[in-house]
Motif scaffolding. Structure first.
Motif, PDB file in Angstrom:
ATOM      1  N   UNK A 124      22.101  52.032  34.228  1.00  0.00           N
ATOM      2  CA  UNK A 124      22.438  52.246  35.636  1.00  0.00           C
ATOM      3  C   UNK A 124      23.952  52.325  35.814  1.00  0.00           C
ATOM      4  N   UNK A 125      24.679  51.414  35.156  1.00  0.00           N
ATOM      5  CA  UNK A 125      26.126  51.414  35.316  1.00  0.00           C
ATOM      6  C   UNK A 125      26.778  52.632  34.670  1.00  0.00           C
ATOM      7  N   UNK A 126      26.260  53.054  33.525  1.00  0.00           N
ATOM      8  CA  UNK A 126      26.852  54.200  32.849  1.00  0.00           C
ATOM      9  C   UNK A 126      26.551  55.524  33.543  1.00  0.00           C
ATOM     10  N   UNK A 129      28.607  57.501  39.042  1.00  0.00           N
ATOM     11  CA  UNK A 129      29.905  58.165  39.078  1.00  0.00           C
ATOM     12  C   UNK A 129      31.006  57.167  39.404  1.00  0.00           C
ATOM     13  N   UNK A 130      30.774  56.347  40.429  1.00  0.00           N
ATOM     14  CA  UNK A 130      31.700  55.271  40.770  1.00  0.00           C
ATOM     15  C   UNK A 130      30.883  53.993  40.905  1.00  0.00           C
ATOM     16  N   UNK A 131      31.434  52.901  40.432  1.00  0.00           N
ATOM     17  CA  UNK A 131      30.736  51.622  40.508  1.00  0.00           C
ATOM     18  C   UNK A 131      31.087  50.960  41.833  1.00  0.00           C
ATOM     19  N   UNK A 132      30.069  50.743  42.660  1.00  0.00           N
ATOM     20  CA  UNK A 132      30.263  50.140  43.973  1.00  0.00           C
ATOM     21  C   UNK A 132      29.883  48.666  43.918  1.00  0.00           C
ATOM     22  N   UNK A 133      30.042  47.977  45.049  1.00  0.00           N
ATOM     23  CA  UNK A 133      29.645  46.574  45.117  1.00  0.00           C
ATOM     24  C   UNK A 133      28.134  46.420  44.968  1.00  0.00           C
ATOM     25  N   UNK A 134      27.365  47.433  45.341  1.00  0.00           N
ATOM     26  CA  UNK A 134      25.916  47.393  45.138  1.00  0.00           C
ATOM     27  C   UNK A 134      25.555  47.367  43.663  1.00  0.00           C
ATOM     28  N   UNK A 135      26.279  48.157  42.877  1.00  0.00           N
ATOM     29  CA  UNK A 135      26.069  48.141  41.428  1.00  0.00           C
ATOM     30  C   UNK A 135      26.405  46.774  40.849  1.00  0.00           C
ATOM     31  N   UNK A 173      32.765  37.756  41.911  1.00  0.00           N
ATOM     32  CA  UNK A 173      33.701  37.788  43.033  1.00  0.00           C
ATOM     33  C   UNK A 173      35.044  38.319  42.561  1.00  0.00           C
ATOM     34  N   UNK A 174      35.447  37.874  41.375  1.00  0.00           N
ATOM     35  CA  UNK A 174      36.699  38.362  40.803  1.00  0.00           C
ATOM     36  C   UNK A 174      36.618  39.866  40.543  1.00  0.00           C
ATOM     37  N   UNK A 175      35.473  40.343  40.042  1.00  0.00           N
ATOM     38  CA  UNK A 175      35.308  41.776  39.794  1.00  0.00           C
ATOM     39  C   UNK A 175      35.270  42.578  41.093  1.00  0.00           C
ATOM     40  N   UNK A 176      34.623  42.040  42.131  1.00  0.00           N
ATOM     41  CA  UNK A 176      34.482  42.773  43.388  1.00  0.00           C
ATOM     42  C   UNK A 176      35.820  42.918  44.114  1.00  0.00           C
ATOM     43  N   UNK A 177      36.666  41.888  44.045  1.00  0.00           N
ATOM     44  CA  UNK A 177      37.948  41.949  44.730  1.00  0.00           C
ATOM     45  C   UNK A 177      39.061  42.460  43.841  1.00  0.00           C
ATOM     46  N   UNK A 178      38.712  42.988  42.705  1.00  0.00           N
ATOM     47  CA  UNK A 178      39.747  43.446  41.787  1.00  0.00           C
ATOM     48  C   UNK A 178      40.389  42.246  41.121  1.00  0.00           C
ATOM     49  N   UNK A 179      41.619  42.342  40.830  1.00  0.00           N
ATOM     50  CA  UNK A 179      42.290  41.236  40.155  1.00  0.00           C
ATOM     51  C   UNK A 179      43.110  40.398  41.136  1.00  0.00           C
TER      52      UNK A 179
END
Length: 101
Positions: free
Chosen positions: A25-27, A30-36, A67-73
């Motif tokens: 699913x991730x691969x 096209x773009x990875x969203x918060x739903x992914x 949470x760290x991944x969703x908000x970036x770094x």
């Protein structure tokens, strides 16, 4: 060759299917969203619990990582959300009567 019981084969193959489906699913996105990220977190929580990790630590760890991944770094925002969540839970008066010792 390692001889595994039927239950271990079933559990191992089920975890492999979950991880493979999540990776596919991730691969394919096209773009990875918060739903992914949410679906990936759910799949990894299921796999971690099936591996025998305690539920509380699994949820806490996955929550922190995703949470760290969703908000970036932006770690400041992530740490602020965790502290606010901890104080929100400690402020619930119903939990005062529960003996945790």
């Amino acid at each position: 060759m390692i001889k595994l019981r039927k239950e271990l084969w079933f559990g191992t193959s089920l975890m492999a299917v979950i991880v493979a489906a999540t990776a596919a699913m991730l691969l394919s996105a096209e773009t990875i969203t918060n739903g992914h990220l949410g679906l990936t977190m759910l799949a990894l929580v299921v796999v971690a619990i099936m591996l025998g990790f305690p539920t509380a630590f699994t949820l806490m760890g996955m929550g922190m990582i995703f949470t760290w991944l969703a908000y970036g770094e932006d770690t400041g925002k992530t740490l602020t959300l965790m502290v606010q969540s901890a104080f929100k839970v400690m402020g619930i008066d119903v939990l005062i009567s529960i003996n945790f010792g």
